[in-house]
Design an enzyme around this catalytic site. Structure first.
Site, short mmCIF file in Angstrom:
data_model
loop_
_atom_site.label_atom_id
_atom_site.label_comp_id
_atom_site.label_asym_id
_atom_site.label_seq_id
_atom_site.Cartn_x
_atom_site.Cartn_y
_atom_site.Cartn_z
N GLU A 91 0.80 -1.21 0.00
CA GLU A 91 0.00 0.00 0.00
C GLU A 91 0.84 1.27 0.00
O GLU A 91 1.96 1.30 0.50
CB GLU A 91 -0.95 0.01 1.18
CG GLU A 91 -0.21 -0.12 2.47
CD GLU A 91 -1.13 -0.39 3.63
OE1 GLU A 91 -2.32 -0.65 3.40
OE2 GLU A 91 -0.66 -0.32 4.76
N CYS A 115 7.06 -6.53 15.26
CA CYS A 115 6.74 -5.65 16.38
C CYS A 115 5.34 -6.00 16.87
O CYS A 115 4.44 -6.27 16.07
CB CYS A 115 6.83 -4.18 15.96
SG CYS A 115 8.49 -3.74 15.42
N CYS A 118 2.05 -4.19 15.49
CA CYS A 118 2.05 -3.79 14.08
C CYS A 118 1.37 -4.84 13.22
O CYS A 118 1.73 -6.02 13.25
CB CYS A 118 3.47 -3.57 13.59
SG CYS A 118 3.56 -3.24 11.81
N CYS A 364 -0.80 2.06 8.36
CA CYS A 364 0.07 0.97 8.76
C CYS A 364 -0.35 -0.45 8.40
O CYS A 364 -0.68 -1.26 9.27
CB CYS A 364 0.30 1.02 10.28
SG CYS A 364 0.76 2.62 10.85
N1 SAH Z 1 9.42 -0.49 9.68
C1 SAH Z 1 9.57 0.89 9.87
C2 SAH Z 1 8.67 1.75 9.02
C3 SAH Z 1 7.24 1.28 8.83
S1 SAH Z 1 6.17 1.40 10.19
C4 SAH Z 1 9.42 1.24 11.34
O1 SAH Z 1 9.03 0.38 12.11
O2 SAH Z 1 9.77 2.34 11.70
C5 SAH Z 1 5.87 3.14 10.38
C6 SAH Z 1 5.50 3.54 11.80
O3 SAH Z 1 4.19 3.03 12.16
C7 SAH Z 1 6.44 2.98 12.85
O4 SAH Z 1 6.77 3.96 13.80
C8 SAH Z 1 5.62 1.88 13.46
O5 SAH Z 1 6.07 1.54 14.72
C9 SAH Z 1 4.24 2.48 13.46
N2 SAH Z 1 3.16 1.51 13.64
C10 SAH Z 1 3.13 0.21 13.32
N3 SAH Z 1 1.95 -0.34 13.67
C11 SAH Z 1 1.21 0.64 14.20
C12 SAH Z 1 -0.12 0.71 14.74
N4 SAH Z 1 -0.91 -0.35 14.75
N5 SAH Z 1 -0.55 1.90 15.20
C13 SAH Z 1 0.24 2.99 15.16
N6 SAH Z 1 1.48 3.00 14.65
C14 SAH Z 1 1.97 1.84 14.20
FE1 SF4 Z 2 8.00 -3.33 13.18
FE2 SF4 Z 2 5.88 -3.09 11.61
FE3 SF4 Z 2 8.00 -1.47 11.26
FE4 SF4 Z 2 8.14 -4.07 10.63
S1 SF4 Z 2 6.82 -2.53 9.66
S2 SF4 Z 2 9.65 -2.90 11.76
S3 SF4 Z 2 6.89 -5.02 12.22
S4 SF4 Z 2 6.63 -1.55 13.03
#
Ligand code: SAH
Ligand code: SF4
Length: 387
Positions: A91, A115, A118, A364
């Site tokens: 996306e 994570c 996520c 996300c």
């Molecule tokens: N992998 C990278 C970039 C993609 S995620 C990273 O982790 O930084 C982009 C951002 O969205 C990150 O800060 C991540 O922690 C956050 N994120 C992931 N899942 C989320 C959720 N369910 N609600 C809010 N933020 C979220």
């Molecule tokens: Fe963590 Fe999601 Fe970012 Fe991957 S995309 S590093 S699982 S927050």
């Protein structure tokens, strides 16, 4: 097999045109046609000789993933799900604001880092995106938004003024492809974005933060989410490999760096210790997802101030975006405000991210999550967490 011109930065395009017997300036012309004007039909590249256009038609293509869906939220946020083959979708989200337009770009299909909060992480890792698939998101969105990108908007600028690598995936574990795509974003013949308007977001791949600083310093956002190793180990498992002390030291090095192509006098000569002209940003943006009762207490804010004390930074507090079986809840607005006030009270800039595009799952990995999660991993995970 024809080559896909979207895979090439200027240097690689120069090598390609040399291989078909053309001069280097042709690469710059091609770069402009393909990226600046968003043209994919060689026949329409009117200042190229007919013989070259014919050669290109035989040996090259400009190919981007096709859109599987295109939705616009009531607040104007627009989201595309792009088909990258084998039933996989990635996306791309466009977030319009008064003074800028931000495109949120994906770097992988899924993510290996798991994570806890996520939705992309729940899907598991499928594969890295290629350069054309990464830059193709910007190419596609510019075309889709700009109608004909040749008619740039009245003030001469494009709708997309900023790019954030905050879509699906961990950009720094797809390093080479991401850096090539970043170079194309920065290239004056292509999109001409400044280093400050392109942000890589990472969960903390420490050695590659250093490589990024050396190879293509752009603005850096770091997903911190916890002030202690104990909590971060649980929320962001990559912390077990590169714990907070190492991550924060890398952040400090990042803002101290002055890229080689920086203009102006050497900061050392001026007696400036860090972050001067040409540095991609004078600060790191720490992202902090607010999870009710988990990391959103006053004590966490105070610990956060302590551990980040030596890093020039600002905080972006992100209200958690809930998804089915996540096992977490969004912090209350009061808890977010209290947390923010502690940071502000210590003189640290802290903003709260506005949630955008909620009616189209604008955040996300959620829409793609529905398409890709065939393994039912999210349900399994929740069962494991309850157990
Ligand atoms: N992998 C990278 C970039 C993609 S995620 C990273 O982790 O930084 C982009 C951002 O969205 C990150 O800060 C991540 O922690 C956050 N994120 C992931 N899942 C989320 C959720 N369910 N609600 C809010 N933020 C979220
Ligand atoms: Fe963590 Fe999601 Fe970012 Fe991957 S995309 S590093 S699982 S927050």
């Amino acid at each position: 097999m024809p080559v896909n011109l979207l895979d090439f930065d200027l240097k690689q395009l120069t090598d390609f045109v040399a291989s078909v017997g053309e001069k280097p300036f042709r690469a710059r012309q091609l770069m402009r046609w393909v990226h600046h004007f968003g043209e994919s039909d060689f026949e329409r590249m009117s200042d190229l000789a007919k013989s070259l256009r014919e050669k290109l038609a035989q040996e090259a293509v400009v190919a981007v993933p096709k859109a599987m869906s295109d939705s616009t939220a009531s607040d104007g946020t627009r989201k595309w799900l792009l088909d990258v083959g084998a039933g996989n979708g990635i996306e791309t989200v466009f977030i319009p604001e008064t003074s800028r337009g931000t495109l949120c770009v994906s770097s992988q299909v899924g993510c290996a880092l798991e994570c806890a909060f996520c939705s992309t992480g729940r899907q598991g890792f499928n594969r890295n995106l290629g350069v054309a698939e990464i830059i193709g998101q910007l190419w596609w969105a510019n075309r889709a938004l700009g109608r004909d990108v040749r008619s740039e908007s009245a003030n001469g600028s494009r709708l997309i003024t900023n790019v954030v690598m905050m879509g699906m995936g961990e950009p720094l574990t797809n390093f080479d492809n991401v850096v090539t795509a970043l170079r194309i974003m920065l290239d004056d013949h292509a999109y001409g974005l400044s280093r400050r308007r392109v942000t890589v977001s990472t969960s903390g791949i420490v050695p590659n933060i250093d490589r990024l600083r050396e190879e293509c310093p752009v603005a850096l956002a770091v997903s911190l989410h916890a002030p202690t190793d104990e909590l971060r180990d649980r929320l962001v498992p990559i912390n077990r490999k590169w714990p907070l002390a190492q991550l924060l030291a890398a952040c400090k090095r990042y803002v101290e760096a002055v890229p080689e192509d920086a203009e102006g006098p050497d900061p050392a000569a001026l007696g400036v210790k860090w972050k001067r002209k040409g540095a991609p940003r004078d600060f790191i943006t720490f992202e902090y997802v607010m999870l009710a009762g988990v990391n959103d207490q006053a004590e966490h804010a105070r610990q956060l101030l302590e551990v980040t004390d030596e890093v020039p930074c600002k905080f972006n507090l992100i209200p958690f975006n809930p998804f089915p079986h996540s096992g977490f809840e969004r912090s209350s607005p009061e808890a977010v405000r209290r947390f923010q006030e502690i940071l502000l009270g210590a003189g640290v800039v802290a903003t709260v991210r506005r949630t955008r595009g909620e009616d189209i799952d604008g955040a996300c990995g959620q829409l793609a999550g529905r398409v890709n999660d065939r393994t039912r991993r999210s349900e399994r995970r929740e069962t494991e967490m309850r157990a």
